[in-house]
Scaffold this motif. Sequence first.
Motif, PDB file in Angstrom:
ATOM      1  N   PRO A   1      75.642  67.090  30.916  1.00  7.59           N
ATOM      2  CA  PRO A   1      76.802  66.596  31.671  1.00  7.59           C
ATOM      3  C   PRO A   1      78.094  66.790  30.888  1.00  7.59           C
ATOM      4  CG  PRO A   1      75.593  64.767  30.696  1.00  7.59           C
ATOM      5  CD  PRO A   1      74.770  66.007  30.442  1.00  7.59           C
ATOM      6  N   LEU A   2      79.180  67.030  31.609  1.00  7.87           N
ATOM      7  CA  LEU A   2      80.487  67.197  30.967  1.00  7.87           C
ATOM      8  C   LEU A   2      80.910  65.928  30.238  1.00  7.87           C
ATOM      9  CD1 LEU A   2      82.418  69.126  33.780  1.00  7.87           C
ATOM     10  CD2 LEU A   2      81.343  70.075  31.742  1.00  7.87           C
ATOM     11  N   SER A   3      80.424  64.774  30.721  1.00  6.79           N
ATOM     12  CA  SER A   3      80.856  63.499  30.135  1.00  6.79           C
ATOM     13  C   SER A   3      80.425  63.346  28.686  1.00  6.79           C
ATOM     14  CB  SER A   3      80.289  62.335  30.959  1.00  6.79           C
ATOM     15  OG  SER A   3      78.867  62.374  30.968  1.00  6.79           O
ATOM     16  N   ILE A   4      79.432  64.134  28.260  1.00 12.11           N
ATOM     17  CA  ILE A   4      78.973  64.005  26.875  1.00 12.11           C
ATOM     18  C   ILE A   4      80.073  64.427  25.897  1.00 12.11           C
ATOM     19  CG2 ILE A   4      77.962  66.284  26.361  1.00 12.11           C
ATOM     20  CD1 ILE A   4      75.424  64.681  25.515  1.00 12.11           C
ATOM     21  N   GLY A   5      81.007  65.230  26.386  1.00  9.49           N
ATOM     22  CA  GLY A   5      82.136  65.634  25.554  1.00  9.49           C
ATOM     23  C   GLY A   5      83.242  64.593  25.492  1.00  9.49           C
TER      24      GLY A   5
ATOM     25  N   PRO B   1      81.168  77.288  23.064  1.00 10.22           N
ATOM     26  CA  PRO B   1      82.548  76.864  23.323  1.00 10.22           C
ATOM     27  C   PRO B   1      83.244  76.468  22.024  1.00 10.22           C
ATOM     28  CG  PRO B   1      81.069  75.050  23.765  1.00 10.22           C
ATOM     29  CD  PRO B   1      80.205  76.230  23.354  1.00 10.22           C
ATOM     30  N   LEU B   2      84.471  75.998  22.118  1.00  9.84           N
ATOM     31  CA  LEU B   2      85.186  75.490  20.951  1.00  9.84           C
ATOM     32  C   LEU B   2      84.424  74.312  20.353  1.00  9.84           C
ATOM     33  CD1 LEU B   2      88.940  75.562  22.036  1.00  9.84           C
ATOM     34  CD2 LEU B   2      87.839  76.976  20.297  1.00  9.84           C
ATOM     35  N   MET B   3      84.360  74.276  19.029  1.00  8.65           N
ATOM     36  CA  MET B   3      83.608  73.244  18.338  1.00  8.65           C
ATOM     37  C   MET B   3      84.551  72.292  17.589  1.00  8.65           C
ATOM     38  SD  MET B   3      80.322  73.359  18.707  1.00  8.65           S
ATOM     39  CE  MET B   3      79.288  74.383  19.759  1.00  8.65           C
ATOM     40  N   PRO B   4      84.130  71.023  17.419  1.00 11.44           N
ATOM     41  CA  PRO B   4      84.941  70.069  16.652  1.00 11.44           C
ATOM     42  C   PRO B   4      85.110  70.519  15.206  1.00 11.44           C
ATOM     43  CG  PRO B   4      83.232  68.939  17.908  1.00 11.44           C
ATOM     44  CD  PRO B   4      82.936  70.396  18.002  1.00 11.44           C
ATOM     45  N   LYS B   5      86.207  70.179  14.602  1.00  8.51           N
ATOM     46  CA  LYS B   5      86.544  70.669  13.265  1.00  8.51           C
ATOM     47  C   LYS B   5      85.829  69.925  12.144  1.00  8.51           C
ATOM     48  CE  LYS B   5      91.088  72.393  14.638  1.00  8.51           C
ATOM     49  NZ  LYS B   5      92.553  72.347  14.404  1.00  8.51           N
TER      50      LYS B   5
ATOM     51  N   SER C   1      85.038  63.190  15.613  1.00 11.06           N
ATOM     52  CA  SER C   1      84.243  62.642  14.507  1.00 11.06           C
ATOM     53  C   SER C   1      82.869  63.284  14.390  1.00 11.06           C
ATOM     54  CB  SER C   1      84.075  61.129  14.690  1.00 11.06           C
ATOM     55  OG  SER C   1      85.323  60.469  14.735  1.00 11.06           O
ATOM     56  N   LEU C   2      82.541  64.236  15.281  1.00  8.18           N
ATOM     57  CA  LEU C   2      81.193  64.800  15.308  1.00  8.18           C
ATOM     58  C   LEU C   2      80.897  65.612  14.048  1.00  8.18           C
ATOM     59  CD1 LEU C   2      78.742  64.902  17.247  1.00  8.18           C
ATOM     60  CD2 LEU C   2      79.539  67.144  17.978  1.00  8.18           C
ATOM     61  N   GLU C   3      79.777  65.275  13.381  1.00  2.26           N
ATOM     62  CA  GLU C   3      79.371  65.962  12.156  1.00  2.26           C
ATOM     63  C   GLU C   3      78.071  66.751  12.335  1.00  2.26           C
ATOM     64  OE1 GLU C   3      79.126  62.991   9.129  1.00  2.26           O
ATOM     65  OE2 GLU C   3      81.307  62.791   8.928  1.00  2.26           O
ATOM     66  N   VAL C   4      77.160  66.251  13.184  1.00  2.00           N
ATOM     67  CA  VAL C   4      75.856  66.902  13.375  1.00  2.00           C
ATOM     68  C   VAL C   4      75.666  67.221  14.850  1.00  2.00           C
ATOM     69  CG1 VAL C   4      73.350  66.650  13.180  1.00  2.00           C
ATOM     70  CG2 VAL C   4      74.841  65.707  11.401  1.00  2.00           C
ATOM     71  N   LEU C   5      75.394  68.496  15.151  1.00  2.00           N
ATOM     72  CA  LEU C   5      75.137  68.953  16.519  1.00  2.00           C
ATOM     73  C   LEU C   5      73.823  69.723  16.517  1.00  2.00           C
ATOM     74  CD1 LEU C   5      76.028  69.463  19.474  1.00  2.00           C
ATOM     75  CD2 LEU C   5      77.156  71.537  18.656  1.00  2.00           C
TER      76      LEU C   5
ATOM     77  N   ILE D   1      76.804  74.926  27.377  1.00  2.11           N
ATOM     78  CA  ILE D   1      77.196  73.884  26.438  1.00  2.11           C
ATOM     79  C   ILE D   1      78.583  73.410  26.853  1.00  2.11           C
ATOM     80  CG2 ILE D   1      77.697  73.330  24.028  1.00  2.11           C
ATOM     81  CD1 ILE D   1      75.832  75.556  23.193  1.00  2.11           C
ATOM     82  N   PRO D   2      78.744  72.116  27.140  1.00  2.00           N
ATOM     83  CA  PRO D   2      80.062  71.643  27.578  1.00  2.00           C
ATOM     84  C   PRO D   2      81.082  71.674  26.452  1.00  2.00           C
ATOM     85  CG  PRO D   2      78.574  69.803  27.264  1.00  2.00           C
ATOM     86  CD  PRO D   2      77.755  71.043  27.086  1.00  2.00           C
ATOM     87  N   ASP D   3      82.334  71.475  26.800  1.00  2.00           N
ATOM     88  CA  ASP D   3      83.414  71.438  25.814  1.00  2.00           C
ATOM     89  C   ASP D   3      83.255  70.192  24.942  1.00  2.00           C
ATOM     90  OD1 ASP D   3      85.701  71.616  24.352  1.00  2.00           O
ATOM     91  OD2 ASP D   3      87.078  71.201  26.015  1.00  2.00           O
ATOM     92  N   LEU D   4      83.033  70.403  23.666  1.00  2.00           N
ATOM     93  CA  LEU D   4      82.847  69.295  22.726  1.00  2.00           C
ATOM     94  C   LEU D   4      84.018  69.174  21.752  1.00  2.00           C
ATOM     95  CD1 LEU D   4      79.089  69.964  21.826  1.00  2.00           C
ATOM     96  CD2 LEU D   4      79.969  68.433  23.586  1.00  2.00           C
ATOM     97  N   SER D   5      85.060  69.928  21.977  1.00  2.00           N
ATOM     98  CA  SER D   5      86.161  69.977  21.011  1.00  2.00           C
ATOM     99  C   SER D   5      86.867  68.637  20.865  1.00  2.00           C
ATOM    100  CB  SER D   5      87.172  71.057  21.417  1.00  2.00           C
ATOM    101  OG  SER D   5      87.688  70.784  22.720  1.00  2.00           O
TER     102      SER D   5
END
Length: 773
Positions: free
Chosen positions: A204-208, A251-255, A235-239, A227-231
């Motif tokens: 679901p998109l809401s997971i982002g 998609p774009l990933m968190p930094k 605070s995400l460290e482990v995917l 894979i939905p937009d997680l950017s």
Amino acid sequence: MPPFLRAILLILSSALLTPFAEQYSSSQTQILQQLRKQLEFPKQLDAWSTIKDLCYSPPSTFLTVTCEENSISEIKIVGGKLVKPDKFDGYPVSGFTLSPAFSADSFFTTLSRLPSLKVVILVSLGIWGPLPDKIHRLSSLEVLDLSSNFLYGSIPPKLSTMTKLQTLAFDGNFFNETVPDWFDSLSNLTNLSLQHNRLQGTLPLSIGRVHSLTGISLSGNSISGEIPDLSGLASLEVLDFSDNELDSEIPLMPKMLVTILLSTNRLTGEIPRELGALSRLQHLDLSFNSFDGTLPLSLFSLPNISYVNLASNKLTGSFPTSLTCSSQLGFIDISANMFVGGLPSCLSSNANNRVVKFSGNCLNVVSQHQHDTSFCHDHAKEKLSKIKKLGLQVTIVVGGTLFVLMLGFVFLVFCRRNCKGAVAEQSLLPNPSTDNSATGLSSELLVNARYVSQAMKLGTQLLPTFRTFSLEDLKEATKNFEKSSLIGEGTAGKLYKGRLENGTYVAIRCLLLSKKYSIRNLKLRMDLLAKLRHPHLVCLLGHCIDGAADDSNVGRVFLIYEYVPNGNFRDHLAERSMESVLKWPDRLAALIGIAKAVNFLHTGVIPGFLNNQLKTHNVLLDEHLVAKVSDYGLSIITEQIQKNEASAESQCVLHSKSKACEAVDLEDDVYSFGLILLESLIGLLISETHKTVFLNEMALSFSSQEEQKQVIDPIVIGTSSHESLSTVISLTNKCLSLPSSLRPSMEDVLWNLQYAAQLQATADLDQRSDVGS
């Protein structure tokens, strides 16, 4: 207020509250005793029958009860129901789950009578059934871990009201609906783990929008789509989305990401350049996908990167000689891609003790198998041709669509003028017939396609190409099979070491066939065997049929394998040098590799290969101690490998007190794997008498650690945790069950070994933390 009056009030309040506190404590104790009864009195809770105030019971690895202000705030129970059944369809399974009398609804109703609970950890207790909605009554929960049970159905929506939840872990259950679309209502959720369930559908998109997440693990499900937009997850460290059916681009990933695990999916497109800018990234696994294009080379020089696995994709390009690698980078796998050119010095296996795997490319190196450069160039041309064809097809479709629209417009105008005539003409047109024939596909080809339909999902067609060798090639490689090249001999035939023209060392197995095959029949069987490709199988490079050029019968065939120079598992188990001895984590890693290979042989192809002559000396370890099973699948050529009578006799000694010895299926892979487990536990310097004692002790479930120490290899005792070792002992006992119906499947074996490795890793981490503090 006068001091004397304050003192009187304090005494009165204390007198009034003390009975209430004692009554409340007694009430909580009764609830815990009721939970113990509903869990059918597991051994872990035996202490509850003697301790009056459970708030003061000593914590352990398996059991913890914590109280705050005389109210129970934490319950942790880790059980021993570890072996999963072959099938679970929602009904209790004897020996694996709690009995049919268990009710998940009643159990969680009782649990909800402890409203102060903040932490609930109930792992491997055999809890089965749908997870009831009423669990949301535990509104103070911050940690909920129900891993390794038998919960199924959907994850209850009312969990979305538990806004204090920080950790939600349902790993290793049987949830089989879609991933919920309400996780964004849990504003404090930091860790979401739903690994190894049966979740389906799309993410679901809401997971982002769960902005508090630091870790999300959904591996080992059947999740498909994008894979939905997680950017936005800052605070995400482990995917971890590995081992699913995702089929989008990245998609774009968190930094802030530290770990990205996306292996074994169907992901496509190029690897985004933005990944090369994730300064905190340490672990990247994109293996077994369909990524193409060139690499963002900055990945190798990220300041914290330590692990990069890009194996089994369709990546192209070359590496500049000036490529720089981070000093932290310890493991790189770029094998089974389309890379060309040379390897820069920083990708040398000797650089900083760095492990680099690069076989199956078109690189200018000779130390590992490489394709000819034309192989990779042809692939690039084929891809370009496909792009051109796609462009041409798009042009044709667009042009055709416009043409049809114009014709339709003309037709409508014409119909208005000549409607009746048009209808009359249309009624004379013949009905098109459907051709369902399968001309051009031979029955043999159809059989082969069915046989390997599951194997192809692994992308293993990118491993070294299978080829046919001539007898002259083999004679040259072995110096005419001289005695010095003979490295082994057994029921499967003689084994020689050879060196091909390109310098590659190979192992050559000579099979003497008891049944005569025609060359055509034998080639069909060889083609099937050639498709068995897996990272933990010794790679079959080719074959040579020693016979006439016509279709006459032949009685000898040669199988050419990759040469694994680091010896077999049996020799490593016998090693006692402190520098080379296999400690328990090393043995577990090897056993997991063997189990993965055998599980693939059983379930990854249709039909499976079930009798593979598993023995410790048929398992080879490479220079990184990666286990590779050899001499697999030979029954398809030899029809029936002759049993080793001496081995059969010695194995029956293990069950000498049982009248059912003749019922033991010595060709069963699970039983044979049980013997490998046994050798891994007790070592090879123990007599057959001690082995018999060991099996008898296992039948008594090893009630004390002292009994274990008498028979288990001291190296194992000294390097293992009690929980990890107990898990493998229990598994060994089940694999060696006399009735084959009681033995677990290889999938269950693999699950338990991975669980044992997880327990060991946790224990090692705790030990290091204790030393550090």
